[in-house]
Every structure is written in structure tokens, then in C-alpha cells.
Design a protein around this motif. Structure first.
Motif, PDB file in Angstrom:
ATOM      1  N   PRO A 244     -11.350  52.347 -92.175  1.00  0.00           N
ATOM      2  CA  PRO A 244     -11.343  52.080 -93.666  1.00  0.00           C
ATOM      3  C   PRO A 244     -10.950  50.431 -93.828  1.00  0.00           C
ATOM      4  O   PRO A 244     -10.370  49.884 -93.010  1.00  0.00           O
ATOM      5  N   ALA A 245     -11.502  49.867 -94.873  1.00  0.00           N
ATOM      6  CA  ALA A 245     -11.336  48.361 -95.017  1.00  0.00           C
ATOM      7  C   ALA A 245     -11.174  48.136 -96.708  1.00  0.00           C
ATOM      8  O   ALA A 245     -11.954  48.995 -97.336  1.00  0.00           O
ATOM      9  N   LEU A 246     -10.533  47.355 -97.028  1.00  0.00           N
ATOM     10  CA  LEU A 246     -10.522  46.893 -98.485  1.00  0.00           C
ATOM     11  C   LEU A 246     -10.733  45.485 -98.631  1.00  0.00           C
ATOM     12  O   LEU A 246     -10.249  44.602 -97.998  1.00  0.00           O
ATOM     13  N   VAL A 247     -11.622  45.186 -99.804  1.00  0.00           N
ATOM     14  CA  VAL A 247     -11.806  43.584-100.120  1.00  0.00           C
ATOM     15  C   VAL A 247     -11.262  43.529-101.696  1.00  0.00           C
ATOM     16  O   VAL A 247     -12.094  44.266-102.444  1.00  0.00           O
ATOM     17  N   GLU A 248     -10.651  42.797-101.833  1.00  0.00           N
ATOM     18  CA  GLU A 248     -10.129  42.432-103.197  1.00  0.00           C
ATOM     19  C   GLU A 248     -10.874  41.015-103.491  1.00  0.00           C
ATOM     20  O   GLU A 248     -11.191  40.091-102.879  1.00  0.00           O
TER      21      GLU A 248
ATOM     22  N   THR B 147      -2.500  38.860-110.928  1.00  0.00           N
ATOM     23  CA  THR B 147      -1.030  38.597-110.726  1.00  0.00           C
ATOM     24  C   THR B 147      -0.378  39.706-110.972  1.00  0.00           C
ATOM     25  O   THR B 147       0.937  39.893-110.590  1.00  0.00           O
ATOM     26  N   ASP B 148      -1.169  41.009-111.343  1.00  0.00           N
ATOM     27  CA  ASP B 148      -0.462  42.058-111.755  1.00  0.00           C
ATOM     28  C   ASP B 148      -0.082  43.049-110.307  1.00  0.00           C
ATOM     29  O   ASP B 148       0.910  43.532-110.211  1.00  0.00           O
ATOM     30  N   VAL B 149      -0.901  43.151-109.381  1.00  0.00           N
ATOM     31  CA  VAL B 149      -0.955  43.980-108.343  1.00  0.00           C
ATOM     32  C   VAL B 149      -1.343  42.951-106.925  1.00  0.00           C
ATOM     33  O   VAL B 149      -2.683  42.661-107.141  1.00  0.00           O
ATOM     34  N   ASP B 150      -0.820  43.179-105.906  1.00  0.00           N
ATOM     35  CA  ASP B 150      -1.479  42.726-104.657  1.00  0.00           C
ATOM     36  C   ASP B 150      -1.790  43.755-103.883  1.00  0.00           C
ATOM     37  O   ASP B 150      -1.311  44.651-102.893  1.00  0.00           O
ATOM     38  N   PHE B 151      -3.140  43.656-104.014  1.00  0.00           N
ATOM     39  CA  PHE B 151      -4.093  44.920-103.189  1.00  0.00           C
ATOM     40  C   PHE B 151      -4.067  44.782-101.916  1.00  0.00           C
ATOM     41  O   PHE B 151      -4.206  45.781-101.153  1.00  0.00           O
TER      42      PHE B 151
ATOM     43  N   ALA C 119      -5.317  51.864-109.139  1.00  0.00           N
ATOM     44  CA  ALA C 119      -3.799  52.207-109.005  1.00  0.00           C
ATOM     45  C   ALA C 119      -3.882  53.773-109.259  1.00  0.00           C
ATOM     46  O   ALA C 119      -2.765  54.409-109.364  1.00  0.00           O
ATOM     47  N   TRP C 120      -4.830  54.509-109.452  1.00  0.00           N
ATOM     48  CA  TRP C 120      -4.759  55.935-109.952  1.00  0.00           C
ATOM     49  C   TRP C 120      -4.741  56.927-108.577  1.00  0.00           C
ATOM     50  O   TRP C 120      -4.387  58.122-108.764  1.00  0.00           O
ATOM     51  N   ASN C 121      -5.402  56.450-107.540  1.00  0.00           N
ATOM     52  CA  ASN C 121      -5.683  57.379-106.319  1.00  0.00           C
ATOM     53  C   ASN C 121      -5.229  56.496-105.062  1.00  0.00           C
ATOM     54  O   ASN C 121      -5.910  56.668-103.968  1.00  0.00           O
ATOM     55  N   PRO C 122      -4.420  55.562-105.155  1.00  0.00           N
ATOM     56  CA  PRO C 122      -4.184  54.814-103.786  1.00  0.00           C
ATOM     57  C   PRO C 122      -3.566  55.501-102.659  1.00  0.00           C
ATOM     58  O   PRO C 122      -3.753  54.996-101.665  1.00  0.00           O
ATOM     59  N   GLN C 123      -2.936  56.697-102.979  1.00  0.00           N
ATOM     60  CA  GLN C 123      -2.320  57.269-102.112  1.00  0.00           C
ATOM     61  C   GLN C 123      -3.300  57.922-100.981  1.00  0.00           C
ATOM     62  O   GLN C 123      -3.112  58.310 -99.817  1.00  0.00           O
TER      63      GLN C 123
END
Length: 533
Positions: free
Chosen positions: A498-502, A461-465, A435-439
Motif C-alpha cells: 500500500p501507498a498514500l499520496v497526499e 494544516t489540519d492533518v499530517d497524512f 479520517a473516517w476509516n484510517p485504521q
């Protein structure tokens, strides 16, 4: 030739071989950014959303390629925001050129409280650079760039800063560009007497060990390290930031964790391109009768609190080559098989407590090709990587800096991908620093920088990435087990975007003991729980 200071800056950067810059545009840098734009794409400018990210992109670019990473930021707050990335580049010995704006020349040092004015900006930058220079006239710009590049390619690589007031960038003058010529690289050459003293100890050793820090890769000395290791029959231990100095699947390759046992069992240790200190600032533990040889391009890292028997001040590549030549007639050593087996068994036992992380790390190794770059972050998984992820090629593992900064892995990976567009690049970190550099997901999407981000979420449950990534237009998926992670990352690395895997991992065991020797930390006061326990 008649040109502005900004045009001279762009032209000299091109002459020096620079092709990519990261940064954040600023009104006081407009003459420079306009000149970059007029190069018609010869200089490619990647605008980040924050100066910290821009500086870390330059650091990642340089570490992944060995080329100079260049970052352009505005004065005052822009410089301050970039300092975290600059501190990492300083701690990791990275050749980063920071181009910093300034207030108009006649107002520097006035203390008028002007917008973008930072008291003693030059002094602030000097603390994290080997050289900081302020342009006073446009005619000075080419020589300043030439001198900066020469410094970045000489001795121990560390950041250099140039301060560029707007009036200097906008002013026109008859300016002569400089030919880089052939004097760009000035490595520290070894002293023959020091080489002979080190070779004498190694020649008599029965159980030699080589300890490789990031400086081996910074000097492109991996081939020389491997040649010496094989000639001596010496195991190679890599520092926490050093994996990749020797192929991780080589029989002589040992991770940092195993080094705790090897260094104490050795009769001679040769540490190359490393600070050779633990997290408490104490020398790494070696045997009571072990002889220590240090080889480093920086004299500062050859002195106290270390107590070497021989210190060699030299470039890692030149120093290793000189040692190999001096030891050419030495018979190869063979460590007792029982000793090596015992050390590997001890290492496996130490890793057992981090069983969940081992599964995730193994899944990443299966998914990422040998030439792929992994950028890790301090955390429950990142702290396991140096001991459990075999790095197979140089410059394919970029660790967090020794400055202790968090939240930079994603931006570092963006820079690495810009430097190595044909290689897969994966960034991993936990849910806290995510959550520090999501921009900068917006930066990745805007320029189609195909970094794969893996977020290990201990608090699902805190953040829906997934929703966060999709809000930036980035592809996202979820992997609930190691097999699914391997499949997801293997697919994502072949995307041209780009892609993100949670990974909803849940709470994981602390890997603190893998990073810190249990007996090496002796805090005088209670310490707050950190990201690894």
C-alpha cells in the motif's frame, strides 16, 4: 459426513467457488473462523479493523470482479456496524453474502439484554437484503449457503444474509454438502412482446440515445450495449455510477453531464440497468416529445414516478441482445454533427468552473493504466470524476453508493484489490472523509494489499497524512501539482504494497452543478452545506 456447522459452512462456501472473505473475528463465530483456518488457505480470511470496512471490502470485491463478496461479522453491534457497507451494496446492486453471528439459539428474541443481543436482528437485516435466513440446525447450513448463492446470482443482485448462532456452528451432525451444479445463474429473460414494442420505437427513431446505469456492468452486458449502440448509431450516456459500460474514449460515449442535453434532444431514450431518477427522486429530464423505454431486471425500477412508453423487465445482457436481434435490419442513425458539437461545447463550459479539479483528474487518468480500478468518494474531486475521467474498461470505476454513505472508498478499494490483485487500484477522497476509516491502513499493511490512496487535502494544516500513513508502516509521498501527482501515482501502482499520496490542494470550487441538474433540486426546507457545496 460427520462435521460441525462451522465446518459445513466453510466446505459449502468452497464448493460454491468462494475463496476470499473479509470480516471481524468474534467469540460467537469461533467455530466458523476455526473451520476457515483449517482449510489451509483454500479460504482466505482478511480481518478488518471495523465491521463497516469489512462489509465495504466485500462490496468492492464483488463490484470489481462480478463474483460474490463474502463478509463475516459478529452479532449485535457487529451487525449494526456493517450496515453502512451493506446499504451501499444494496444501493449499488452488489452480490454480497453477509454471514452474521447470533446469540445462542435458545436466547434469540428473549429480550434479556445480553451482550451482543440485538432486538429483531433478523428484521434489521431483512431491510437491506433480498433474503435473510436463520440457521436452526447444523444440517441446514449447506442448503442455506446454496440457496443464498442461487439468490445472489439470480435476477437483480443484492445482498443476502445468513444468521449463524454459535451452538449451531459448534454442533456436530451427519451433514451432506450440496453440489452447486449448473443452476447457479437465473437471469430474468425478456418477454418477446415487450421487446417488439421497444424495437418498434427504436426502429422509427432518428435521434436515439442509450442511457446506461451500473446494471449494465452488473450483468456483464457491456459488449451487448456497445453492439446495439453501434448498430443504432446511438450516443451512450452513462449514469453517475455507470462509467465503464462503454469505453470512455469511444465516439459514442458521453458522460452523465452531457446527458442533460442529449436526453432532451433525443426522440427515443432507452435506459438500461438504471433507476433513471435524479437526486430529488424525479425522473431524469427528457424532451417533451421524447419516447422513453426502460429495460431493467427489477420491476420496481420500471414504475412510478417514471412514465415509460415501454417497459422491458429483463436482464440487461439478454434484453440488449434481444433488441439487437429485433433491430438487425434497421439502418444506422446519424446525429447532426452540429448538435453533437453544441452538446460537447456546453459540457466543456459547465466543467470550466472546476478547473483545478480537472487538472487533478487528468493527472490521475494519465497515471492509471486502462485496466486500473479507480474508487472515488463524494467530494470536490470525486464529483468531477464521472464527467471528466474516461473509464476505458468495465468494472474499473467504483463510485460511492446511492445510500449517501461517506468514508468507504478506501475499504471498497481494498476489496477491489483482493478481487483483482494483478490490476492497479487507486482510491481517492478528500481530507474530511480520510479520517473516517484510517485504521484500515493497518489492514492494508498487514496483508500487503497494494492499494494506492490519494488524499486531496483542502486544509493542509489540519492533518499530517504523511505521518499518519507512516505510523501504520505505509509508504507516503506528497504531490503539489498535477505533474507530480501523475508521477507519484504511476510509481505507486507498481509497488506490491500500500501507498498514500497526499495532494495539498487547498480549497476548490464546488462541483455541485455537475452532479445535480440546477433545476432538479427543490428542497422544501433549507439544507445544510454538504461535502460538494
Amino acid at each position: 459426513m460427520r462435521m460441525t456447522g462451522g465446518q459445513a459452512l466453510a466446505a459449502q462456501l468452497l464448493a460454491e467457488g468462494v475463496r476470499d472473505l473479509s470480516g471481524v473475528p468474534h467469540d460467537l463465530l469461533a467455530p466458523a473462523t476455526e473451520a476457515i483456518e483449517r482449510t489451509g488457505g483454500a479460504l482466505r480470511f482478511y480481518a478488518a479493523r471495523h465491521e463497516q470496512a469489512a462489509a465495504r471490502m466485500a462490496d468492492g470485491y464483488a463490484r470489481a470482479s462480478g463474483r460474490i463478496g463474502v463478509c463475516l461479522v459478529g452479532p449485535g453491534a457487529g451487525v449494526l456496524d456493517a450496515l453502512s457497507g451493506l446499504a451501499t451494496a444494496h444501493s449499488r446492486s452488489t452480490p454480497v453474502l453477509l454471514l452474521a453471528g447470533q446469540v445462542p439459539s435458545h436466547l434469540i428474541g428473549g429480550g434479556l439484554g445480553l451482550p451482543h443481543e440485538l432486538p429483531d436482528q433478523s428484521g434489521v437485516l431483512a431491510a437491506l437484503t433480498t433474503r435473510c435466513a436463520l440457521a436452526r440446525r447444523p444440517e441446514q447450513v449447506p442448503a442455506m449457503v446454496r440457496t443464498a448463492v442461487r439468490a445472489l446470482r439470480s435476477g437483480r443482485p443484492r445482498p443476502v444474509a445468513l444468521e449463524l448462532p454459535p451452538d449451531v456452528l459448534a454442533a456436530e451432525a451427519d451433514i451432506r454438502l450440496l453440489d452447486p451444479g449448473i443452476d447457479g445463474v437465473l437471469p430474468v429473460r425478456p418477454d418477446q412482446g415487450e421487446i417488439e414494442a421497444a424495437a418498434k420505437l427504436l426502429r422509427a427513431a432518428h435521434k436515439p440515445v442509450l442511457y446506461a446505469g451500473w446494471g449494465v456492468q452488473a450483468a456483464d452486458a457491456d459488449a451487448e450495449l456497445l453492439a446495439l449502440a453501434e448498430a443504432l448509431g446511438a450516443p451512450v450516456v452513462t449514469s453517475l455510477g455507470g462509467p465503464g459500460a462503454i469505453p470512455g474514449d469511444h465516439p459514442l460515449a458521453f458522460p452523465h453531464l452531457a446527458g442533460r442535453q442529449l436526453l432532451r434532444a433525443a426522440d427515443v431514450v432507452l435506459a438500461v440497468g438504471a433507476r433513471f431518477l435524479d437526486a430529488a427522486g424525479e425522473p431524469n429530464r427528457i424532451g417533451a416529445h421524447t419516447k422513453l423505454v426502460l429495460l431493467n431486471a427489477d420491476e420496481h425500477d420500471l414504475g412510478g414516478p417514471r412514465e415509460p412508453d415501454v417497459a422491458v423487465c429483463a436482464d440487461a445482457r439478454l434484453g440488449l441482445a434481444a433488441l439487437a436481434e429485433a433491430l438487425a435490419d434497421r439502418p444506422r442513425s446519424y446525429w447532426p454533427v452540429s448538435t453533437v458539437d453544441r452538446i460537447w461545447a456546453w459540457t466543456a463550459r459547465e466543467l470550466t468552473s472546476c478547473g483545478p479539479q480537472l487538472g487533478w483528474v487528468s493527472a490521475l487518468r494519465k497515471a492509471i493504466p486502462a485496466e486500473g480500478v479507480l474508487v472515488d468518494e463524494v467530494g470536490p474531486v470525486g464529483c468531477v470524476v464521472p464527467s471528466a475521467y474516461p473509464v476505458l474498461e468495465p468494472r474499473t470505476f467504483l463510485s460511492a453508493g446511492q445510500d449517501g454513505g461517506l468514508g468507504g472508498a478506501f475499504a471498497t478499494a481494498l476489496g477491489a484489490k483482493l478481487a483483482q490483485p494483478d490490476r492497479p487500484v487507486v482510491a481517492l477522497f478528500g481530507d474530511g472523509v480520510a479520517a473516517w476509516n484510517p485504521q484500515e491502513l493497518a489492514t492494508a499493511q498487514r496483508y500487503r494489499i497494494g492499494v494506492v490512496t490519494v488524499v486531496f487535502n483542502e486544509n493542509p494544516t489540519d492533518v499530517d497524512f504523511l505521518s499518519l500513513a507512516k505510523a501504520f508502516g505505509v509508504q507516503a509521498s506528497r504531490a503539489a501539482d498535477p505533474e507530480a501527482l501523475t508521477a507519484a501515482v504511476a510509481r505507486a501502482v507498481h509497488l506490491a504494497e500500500p501507498a498514500l499520496v497526499e495532494v495539498p490542494a487547498g480549497p476548490m470550487p464546488s462541483p455541485r452543478h455537475l452532479v445535480h441538474d440546477r433545476g432538479s433540486l427543490r428542497p422544501a426546507v433549507p439544507v445544510r452545506r454538504g461535502p460538494f457545496g
